[in-house]
Design an enzyme around this catalytic site. Sequence first.
Site, PDB file in Angstrom:
ATOM      1  N   ASP A 155       0.714  -1.051  -0.112  1.00  0.00           N
ATOM      2  CA  ASP A 155       0.201   0.112   0.044  1.00  0.00           C
ATOM      3  C   ASP A 155       0.840   1.304   0.098  1.00  0.00           C
ATOM      4  OD1 ASP A 155      -2.364   1.909   0.721  1.00  0.00           O
ATOM      5  OD2 ASP A 155      -3.485  -0.206   0.808  1.00  0.00           O
ATOM      6  N   HIS A 166      -4.139   5.896   3.587  1.00  0.00           N
ATOM      7  CA  HIS A 166      -4.612   4.583   3.334  1.00  0.00           C
ATOM      8  C   HIS A 166      -4.060   3.393   3.765  1.00  0.00           C
ATOM      9  CE1 HIS A 166      -5.914   1.956  -0.045  1.00  0.00           C
ATOM     10  NE2 HIS A 166      -6.903   2.603  -0.287  1.00  0.00           N
ATOM     11  N   SER A 204     -11.241  -0.761  -0.670  1.00  0.00           N
ATOM     12  CA  SER A 204      -9.792  -0.741  -0.202  1.00  0.00           C
ATOM     13  C   SER A 204     -10.054  -1.289   1.309  1.00  0.00           C
ATOM     14  CB  SER A 204      -9.332   0.299  -0.253  1.00  0.00           C
ATOM     15  OG  SER A 204      -8.571   0.466  -1.626  1.00  0.00           O
TER      16      SER A 204
END
Length: 728
Positions: free
Chosen positions: A134, A187, A513
């Site tokens: 990520d 994220h 996600s």
Amino acid sequence: MPKMANFMSFITLICILSLSPRPAFAADTPEASSLRTYIVHVERPDGEELVPQSARSSNRMIFSYREVFIGFAARLSPDEVKDMEKKEGFVYARPDEMLSLHTTHSPSFLGLNQNTGFWKESNYGRGVIIGVLDTGIFPQHPSFSDVGMPRPPAKWKGRCERNTITCNNKIIGARYFVQSDDQNAGHGTHCAGTAAGNFVRGANIFGLANGTAAGIAPYAHLAIYKVCDVTCPTSSILAGIDAAVADGVDVLSISLSSAGNNFAQDLTAVGAFGAMEKGVFVSCSAGNRGPFSYTLSNPAPWVLTVGASTTDRKTRATAVLGDSQLFHGVSAFQPNNFPTTMLPLLYAGTLNPSDPMARFCSRSSLNSMDLRGKIVLCDIGGVTAVEKGQAIRSAGGAAMILVNDESYANTILADPHVLPATHVSHADGLRIKAYINSARAPVATIRFSGTLLGDNRAPVVAAFSSRGPNSLSPGILKPDILGPGVDILGPWNIALENNPNTNFRFNMVSGTSMACPHLSGVAALLKSAHPNWSPAAIKSAIMTTADVVNHAGGAIQDERFLPAGIFATGSGHVNPSRANDPGLVYDIQPQDYIPYLCGLNYTNSQVSSIVGRRVNCLEESHIPEAQLNYPSFALTFAPSSTTQVYTRTVTNVGDPISSYNVEIFPPSGIDVRVFPTTLNFTRVNQQMHYLVTFSRLTSTLNGVVVRGFLRWTSSKHSVRSPIAVILQ
Ligand SMILES: *[C@@H]1O[C@H](CO)[C@@H](O)[C@H](O)[C@H]1NC(C)=O
Ligand SMILES: *[C@@H]1O[C@H](CO)[C@@H](O)[C@H](O)[C@H]1NC(C)=O
Ligand SMILES: *[C@@H]1O[C@H](CO)[C@@H](O)[C@H](O)[C@H]1NC(C)=O
């Protein structure tokens, strides 16, 4: 027992990120303008010798791949690539591409409770290593404390590469495949925390959703592979997978998009194949391009493809109109000092008739407006929800009501707004617009109700969750599973405006996600409880035990609040405790994919590049896609076709002596027969086969999708396989 009121799951709203040129890693050479990054597949590990000496000596080599793929990434000119193509040992060279990210209540929503049941039996994932590909991580967050964590297993070979991250027993590896640092790691931090964040008491966002946050496998180890900054180069993704497998991860969590017209072009799929072959379970996000058909990312049968659905928690913000109509929406920012007095209400779409973007409340549309003291209604789209609020606030506006378009219907998202706001459904938006059009002086306010639990409609498939059919392999049903992906509270490292608590940040985000790392966590729990299960066995256990009804006992719904289609739900919503005891599993060995890939009519070089060794399909058997030993069925009947026959093999992972009977719920217009109809097992790991015959009945049904399922049941278990049929 403490009620786990919040959990980290991570949702990504589809992060729609623009493609930006990748910064070159290496010093440019004189002909730099003609150089591009190519991913080169070669036959032998010494294949880097195919590259001209000038390139090897000028820092143009970027990555070497060893574990899941043999080859390298290098900055090359088109002439250099042409020269290489003529040399022996060359397989292919593909230009690098930029992929995007698919942008704390979920454990208890998933039936995981502290000190009891499956969470305890699986040791909360102890001993298992989850690799997260990520944007990096914010390691100082309390979610990544190693209190209660054992040391990494002896097999672990990874490390923390940069001195910004010190490994502990929670984060046991951190490696970098893009240049930038972790400043923008929200994220990745959220995804890592959703999969395996440690317990953190008093986690909340602006005081909402307050409770103990935990990842799904709170005592699993994390290994972080930073493969994205703003976008994610495929060369970096492949390098991250390659390193993760060499380091010894057990599970890979990949919340990124994929690209390619076949699995050989999809380098995430190629890397995942190599990982699967080495026993690594790969969980991927299905994508955020729903609710439209054929929008899936990551549809390879050797990965778990995860769609997103809601949980039963809402952070309610109600729009109250001057005529007393109430419309319940949501927001993650709920100031307690917002006055209850009515304020003038206007629709941004009427502000400037010559600006078609005005209705989206973009900064450029609103920057010359005076919106002092007003509540502004905006349509979703164009810019993010938070950016709309920022534009309204800059123009002096007091509050925002955000309304869905028709496709998003009832999927409303609690975002960390910078001003009082609520997000309401499409239908409610139409009613509010009707009120604005009819009232002489429309007024409104927003009333905040905080965190509400117990929405019986949950789980609902999120509008953004990508849908099948699977365009790369229509004979494999995708997505495989749904997991929590809406309003997921997870750790965050980027300052949120209005958040007084700067060291201890959580954010609420939505997207597939966020759903993907929930399933990575579930896979880690299953791996901890069943160390010998293969990736395919873990996947089968998750799929055949999934829930197909919501908390009210009705069919799982989609964003329209209609029963969700099979190409939205796949096998259904994950039920971790049931997945721990599936009874039977549909196992697949790595070599079983060769007849499947040859059956897709891939060229020898395509199949070879996926499986990482030379394959000649003329010497291999070919099977139709639906013959792969998959735990679900996806069939297409052309008007003329009548009968399709497949076999399946089930492995007993329940009691040694157990007897299963088949139950068949055929799709409309299809006759389904199974032989035999009883399977009697006498030992664990015993395999038995059955034959299933699908026949198209003479019927008037054409051009429709029909669905059914077959289920093997014993006194203790129910092993369900959904059946999706396209009747052409
Ligand atoms: C969150 O809950 C804890 C108790 O679990 C409490 O001590 C704390 O004050 C709460 N925080 C907020 C912001 O409500
Ligand atoms: C592969 O080619 C065979 C022979 O032409 C054809 O029957 C089959 O449908 C093709 N399979 C796929 C998946 O396209
Ligand atoms: C399977 O076992 C059941 C009961 O244990 C028995 O009635 C049945 O005849 C057996 N079937 C086969 C095919 O062996």
